[in-house]
Scaffold this active site. Structure first.
Site, PDB file in Angstrom:
ATOM      1  N   HIS A   1       0.966 -14.271   3.850  1.00 34.23           N
ATOM      2  CA  HIS A   1       0.505 -13.223   4.765  1.00 34.23           C
ATOM      3  C   HIS A   1      -0.916 -12.810   4.455  1.00 34.23           C
ATOM      4  O   HIS A   1      -1.425 -13.084   3.384  1.00 34.23           O
ATOM      5  CB  HIS A   1       1.404 -11.983   4.678  1.00 34.23           C
ATOM      6  CG  HIS A   1       1.277 -11.206   3.385  1.00 34.23           C
ATOM      7  ND1 HIS A   1       2.034 -11.467   2.276  1.00 34.23           N
ATOM      8  CD2 HIS A   1       0.473 -10.174   3.023  1.00 34.23           C
ATOM      9  CE1 HIS A   1       1.716 -10.627   1.306  1.00 34.23           C
ATOM     10  NE2 HIS A   1       0.760  -9.831   1.711  1.00 34.23           N
TER      11      HIS A   1
ATOM     12  N   HIS B   1       6.781  -1.620  -2.489  1.00 33.30           N
ATOM     13  CA  HIS B   1       6.756  -2.661  -3.509  1.00 33.30           C
ATOM     14  C   HIS B   1       6.713  -1.986  -4.876  1.00 33.30           C
ATOM     15  O   HIS B   1       5.821  -1.172  -5.132  1.00 33.30           O
ATOM     16  CB  HIS B   1       5.482  -3.505  -3.414  1.00 33.30           C
ATOM     17  CG  HIS B   1       5.365  -4.342  -2.189  1.00 33.30           C
ATOM     18  ND1 HIS B   1       6.370  -5.157  -1.736  1.00 33.30           N
ATOM     19  CD2 HIS B   1       4.338  -4.521  -1.337  1.00 33.30           C
ATOM     20  CE1 HIS B   1       5.949  -5.789  -0.655  1.00 33.30           C
ATOM     21  NE2 HIS B   1       4.731  -5.416  -0.384  1.00 33.30           N
TER      22      HIS B   1
ATOM     23  N   TYR C   1       6.079  -5.954   6.757  1.00 33.16           N
ATOM     24  CA  TYR C   1       5.664  -7.320   7.096  1.00 33.16           C
ATOM     25  C   TYR C   1       6.103  -7.629   8.507  1.00 33.16           C
ATOM     26  O   TYR C   1       7.210  -7.277   8.905  1.00 33.16           O
ATOM     27  CB  TYR C   1       6.326  -8.339   6.173  1.00 33.16           C
ATOM     28  CG  TYR C   1       5.850  -8.313   4.756  1.00 33.16           C
ATOM     29  CD1 TYR C   1       4.639  -8.892   4.401  1.00 33.16           C
ATOM     30  CD2 TYR C   1       6.609  -7.717   3.764  1.00 33.16           C
ATOM     31  CE1 TYR C   1       4.200  -8.884   3.100  1.00 33.16           C
ATOM     32  CE2 TYR C   1       6.176  -7.700   2.453  1.00 33.16           C
ATOM     33  CZ  TYR C   1       4.977  -8.286   2.116  1.00 33.16           C
ATOM     34  OH  TYR C   1       4.542  -8.272   0.843  1.00 33.16           O
TER      35      TYR C   1
HETATM   36 FE   LIG Z   1       0.481  -8.056   0.523  1.00 29.38          FE
END
Ligand SMILES: [Fe+2]
Ligand code: FES
Lengths: 304, 136
Positions: free
Chosen positions: A211, A243, A252
């Site tokens: 990504h 995260h 995402y």
């Molecule tokens: Fe990232």
């Protein structure tokens, strides 16, 4: 001295009109120029000419451009990259639209990278004198800046060593199978100046990209982004979540050609003396998805 | 008349709307299996097309679904639009998952479309392991 930052990214999309809908209407990037089968875009808080170039035909990464601070840095990195055993070629001003001279090479991970020190300055959308906090009529998510990318490689130790030795990056966080000498390096997140990370690698096929990410202001902005993504029926892969690795807030999602994007907020600042953080494989659920502690089975296998 | 999709080996059946992709229709009923980007970029959703015809209204990159794969009957459900009834087969390592109302909603719509007919034996080459109960 290290390279400065991710300045531009070139990628392929199957359909330019659909890509435009996503990057302009959903993410809020601004069209700088549409030329033949190419689209140049920038984010509202970026001052250089463009940060994303999309080309119609196929899918996936074409190349990455990292900016260096001074003209003489190009010769410095050229020498270091060659000393590492990677061949470089000189690129002349104008080879990339609005970009000055630079050097070009394929990293050991199989990704084409360019270093440059000049791109035409076109100013941010809010200007430099008494600027408002943000443009009044932002579109969609209103992404302010391109931030980092996560790449795939079948040799993470080599990719990491190249970034450290040839480009002066430092690892902020690393993912290992286990602690100790028998531990295998499964992922590495590196910074070059003060970001949480500027480039990262996880295990996978050479030359592919997992990504590229846009930096948003905070968790509220991630929430807002999530709402827009749903309204626009964007394919969301994972998130919102946090995260553990990088303390970043994240979602995402995929563009209409299947390239994965991320909106990222939070994180922390790094410094030259930042001590590398280690995550062990048994804690991957928290490293990736701190709240949900569940990772979609395809999160690390799907790429372009 | 709407076209009907059958997913082997489970035997789940549901109608697709005109122009709708295979995957979009499956998701609309809460059927799920192993996919990736859902945007034609990664190839994770690839399946075997057992019978029927599909068209691709959006461009599919050769690097994602090659002409050879296409010729071998591999399809890309996140991009493929059925133009006849189709039968597809999941990979042996995967399994069809259901939402809470998947079969009920699908049966209702099949009924409305007057398509509650059980597919011909020949259409479902391995129908022996598809219990009839799965269709109700
Ligand atoms: Fe990232
Ligand atoms: S899910 Fe990525 S190509 Fe279909």
């Amino acid at each position: 001295m290290a390279v400065m930052r991710l300045g531009y990214l070139h990628a392929r999309v199957t359909n330019l009109a659909e890509a435009k809908r996503h990057y302009v209407n959903t993410l809020g990037m601004q069209v700088v120029l549409e030329q033949d089968n190419r689209l140049y875009l920038k984010c509202w808080d970026e001052w250089d000419h463009h940060s994303l170039m999309l080309e119609e035909g196929g899918v996936g990464l074409i190349k990455l451009g990292y900016k260096v601070a001074k003209a003489e840095d190009l010769a410095y990195f050229e020498q270091k990259i060659e000393a590492f055993g990677v061949r470089t070629t000189r690129m002349s001003a104008g080879e990339n639209l609005a970009v000055g001279e630079g050097i070009r090479f394929t990293m050991p991970s199989g990704h084409l990278m360019e270093l440059y020190h000049e791109m035409e300055f076109t100013n941010t959308a809010v200007g430099l004198v008494n600027p408002p906090l943000f443009p009044r009529h932002l579109v969609g998510v209103g992404v302010p800046r391109l931030d980092h990318c996560l790449l795939k490689t079948d040799d993470i130790p080599l990719a990491e060593r190249f970034c450290i030795e040839a480009l002066d990056f430092k690892p902020a966080e690393r993912l290992v199978s286990e602690l100790g000498d028998t531990g295998e390096l499964m992922g590495t997140w590196l910074f070059c100046q003060h970001k949480t990370h500027d480039i990262a690698f996880v295990a996978g096929e050479q030359g592919r990209i997992h990504h590229w990410a846009y930096k948003l202001e905070n968790w509220d902005a991630i929430r807002h982004a999530g709402a827009i993504l749903s309204m626009d029926d964007t394919s969301v892969g994972f998130g919102p979540d946090i995260h553990g690795l990088s303390r970043g807030d994240t979602i995402y999602f995929f563009d209409p050609a299947g390239n994965r994007n991320e909106v990222f907020a939070g994180g922390y600042e790094t410094y030259q003396d930042f001590p590398t953080v280690t995550w062990t494989a048994d804690e991957i659920p928290r490293a990736v998805s701190y709240i949900g502690r569940e990772i979609a089975e395809n999160h690390f296998t799907v790429d372009t | 008349m709407s076209h009907v999709v059958t997913i082997l080996p489970d035997g789940a059946r549901f109608p697709v709307r005109p122009g709708e992709t295979l995957l979009a229709a499956a998701r609309r009923y809460g059927f799920a299996y192993r996919v990736g980007c859902r945007e034609g970029g990664c190839g994770a959703c690839k399946l075997e097309l057992v019978s029927g015809e599909l068209v691709y209204s959006k461009t599919v990159a050769e690097s994602v679904l090659s002409d050879q794969e296409h010729a071998r009957g591999i399809c890309l459900p996140c991009r493929a639009v059925p133009v006849t009834d189709v039968v597809i087969r999941l990979d042996a390592t995967d399994r069809l998952r259901r939402g809470p109302f998947s079969d009920r909603l699908a049966k209702r719509d099949l009924n409305k479309a007057d398509r509650l007919d059980v597919p011909a034996e020949s259409e479902l080459s391995d129908s022996n392991n598809v219990p009839a109960a799965k269709l109700s």
